[in-house]
Design an enzyme around this catalytic site. Sequence first.
Site, PDB file in Angstrom:
ATOM      1  CD  GLU A   1      -2.600   1.193   2.533  1.00  0.00           C
ATOM      2  OE1 GLU A   1      -2.843   0.241   3.276  1.00  0.00           O
ATOM      3  OE2 GLU A   1      -2.756   2.379   2.842  1.00  0.00           O
TER       4      GLU A   1
ATOM      5  CB  CYS B   1      -3.049   5.477   3.475  1.00  0.00           C
ATOM      6  SG  CYS B   1      -3.977   4.546   4.681  1.00  0.00           S
TER       7      CYS B   1
END
Lengths: 503, 503
Positions: A244, A281
């Site tokens: 990620e 994120c």
Amino acid sequence: MTLTSTDPRTGVASPTALEATSDAQVDSIATAAASAADELRRMPRAARAALLRRIADEIEADRDALVAIAAAETGLAEPRLNGELTRSAFQFRLFADAVDEGGYLEAVIDHAGDTPMGPGPDIRRMLVPIGPIAVFGSSNFPFAFSVLGGDTASALAAGNPVVVKAHSSHPLTSARSFAALEAAARAAGAPDGVLGIVYGQQAGAALVAHPRVAAVGFTGSLHTGRILREIIESRENPIPFYGELSSLNPLIVTPGAVTARGADIAAGLFASVTGSAGQLCTKPGVVFIPRDGDAVVDEIVRLAKDAAAQPLLNGGIHASLFRIEHALVSAGGAHALVPARVGDTGFTATPAVLEIDAAQLTPAATEEAFGPLVVVVRYDTLDDVLAALDAVPDSLTATVHAQPDELDAAGPLVDDLSRRVGRLVFNGYPTGVRVSWGQHHGGPWPATNTLHTSVGVTAIRRFLRPFAWQDAPEALLPIELRDATTSVPRRVDGILRLATLGA
Amino acid sequence: MTLTSTDPRTGVASPTALEATSDAQVDSIATAAASAADELRRMPRAARAALLRRIADEIEADRDALVAIAAAETGLAEPRLNGELTRSAFQFRLFADAVDEGGYLEAVIDHAGDTPMGPGPDIRRMLVPIGPIAVFGSSNFPFAFSVLGGDTASALAAGNPVVVKAHSSHPLTSARSFAALEAAARAAGAPDGVLGIVYGQQAGAALVAHPRVAAVGFTGSLHTGRILREIIESRENPIPFYGELSSLNPLIVTPGAVTARGADIAAGLFASVTGSAGQLCTKPGVVFIPRDGDAVVDEIVRLAKDAAAQPLLNGGIHASLFRIEHALVSAGGAHALVPARVGDTGFTATPAVLEIDAAQLTPAATEEAFGPLVVVVRYDTLDDVLAALDAVPDSLTATVHAQPDELDAAGPLVDDLSRRVGRLVFNGYPTGVRVSWGQHHGGPWPATNTLHTSVGVTAIRRFLRPFAWQDAPEALLPIELRDATTSVPRRVDGILRLATLGA
């Protein structure tokens, strides 16, 4: 090499008792994990679920110490850290429920029978653990994406040993977290070697290269992600890499939404951009506001100017924020409505608000700035937004604030966003990711490798592989694939069947 | 550049009307596929299922021509090719059933509700198509793993456009197959651009590098697979690569099985090794026979000596067979009980039987020889087999022939094999892969990338990605995720529910 721990609130580094892990130690830890894999695979699902629940109990029992240590290593506020620890514990328990339920096994039985190509053998399939998993924690979630995070929970739920690479920004939190994991493993009777931890950048690289490691879960920078992929490609046997890596998370506010709820949106957006000092994120990094939405922009500017400095996670992130802000202005052509300011102590900074016209948006204006920075893009029509989105990298999420009577007009925009992200949020904010069965936290590269989530129950699938038994004697089949078993959902001869009580 | 087609039965190459595809053409084909993706995604599932069924009808309607062309390009026998075409058509219909049923969507609804971390939003998830798929057909299955193969069926079933790279060994078969696909697409009202085909090695490389291609399905050599991975790693956005690359498929015969059914095993094994001239990814390439199993080995030797030469697929495979056989003897230390012999015409060869002692088995003796070659490994105890397996690369399948009273003793062997392969076959043969819901055709590298199958219904999963909608207005949700829908299996608030008749 002795490791240090730095308090980002002060910038003061202190020595720890932790040492960087040598290559020889990495080898012995990974080898022990591989040896534990067999025994772990043979544990009944109920025993594995009990292990996961025991982990949740252990980390809650050590909550105060964990939160205090993490606060000193990350600068994150204690309420946020307490919530994150709650989330980690919840996650282990939710995954334990999923292990008990057994649907994640995707069990299938095809009895022997005739096919257009002739007689077909008996084929039984389910998902099995793939082997030791290397987990790289992220800096920004010392619990929920680190040693006690979703990758660890997913890998263990799937039945795999886990070797975590401690994040250099929170080594003491990692060590204390690992102690909780180990205590739970001992209490639950898990095999030796099922859990390991390594420290230091070189140890991380050695772990990814280790022949017995079967997959890598990583949350971090695009740059480091690329380096780990290179190591994987140079292995004799390339393995799955779940990274990620980076996400801009475009958020679009329509003219109708500005009119109807501009003040609410300004407040919600500012909170989403600056919560945890913008180090999420899913932080909306680029926000589209209509040309006549000055009221919203002015309010965000006001909030930013009034905001106190917050500590960032480490010196590298702190330096990057100012470097990238400068690049967004100088190379990207954005205008700083509110520039970030360095705070008085440690790695602190105030929020930044940049502005650019949709027609001017280029990739140089959409580099991810990890921290409390937002680029406001001003547009005239939704077609301008559509055109400008080509300059925005694919992301984990996109968000649309629109009124009900605008939905038809927003259709092409919604379609376009759907191709670019993994989750589409309506009239809300992408931060605060719900941990549930349906969550999807992933998106086209560079967000992730597209195909899997790292949050939510289906994250377990990343660390499983299918396996088929052909004409196997019943005694050699796993219990879940024997004819008499009815305790897990299965597809039998093409028909999906729910579990029933009993065996 | 004009392409040629070579008849492996004679070795004679003939010109075709086909041209290698230029980079500019590849770009226009991939771009058209990307444009078609939106429209294809909006087709209802029933329409997509109808397209798949129409493809099955079209290829069956053109069966005679397809089989004749494929026979002249592959040298495979017509009965085998007829069976393979039947399998391709069956596969399209089976996948159509799966699309209709909808379980493959993995639909999940989590209604808004309280969580330990606070109020949770409404989250709805299902799998969606990932975009245009590049499909590289294999030489050995001109139908079932080529233009009309499982990758094409999986990608279309998932709702993606497909661009196939025609195999250089069967360009005319590929072109004729593609015409059947196109006819079906027109008849079913599929959007323009949903299907494309490219010819030539350079076009294949350009396709994998193309920014609009979302994933690659490849069946072929480890060497070419590595080259394609390098191209993928050099893309700005690396994409999923599904390669089926190499497989030795160890088969173990226990002493009890030799005694009870040695003659049957010799015959079955020989058929499995030499069927389709041994050019099957699941051919047992290394076979463990006990020291006192001379009767079995002698019978295999007798069958091999008596066997007629069969054509191999092309000159490259033909040359490799002899090169690898030589290497297995010279570098690997195997002894040729029956050496392969070149036949009188074209690329024909007779079967080869090599022998080696288990204690001597090294990786140099386990290179995959694609063709009718088997390495017989003689052993004294099952522990010898266990030790020798470390020299065998991980594979798609492993097979155990054992008597019921030997199963306990074979437990460690079965455990060990389970780690090394994707399918475990008992008292049968790995060739003849059943196409069904439960099939798994995949294994740890170099067999595949471990996580997914390329045969069976779950192969569809490779070309889907999860997508989540958060607090979405009902009108913007796919029909499968609206509250009132009951026609697909779904997990609602954590509970799996079967589909019911009606909406």
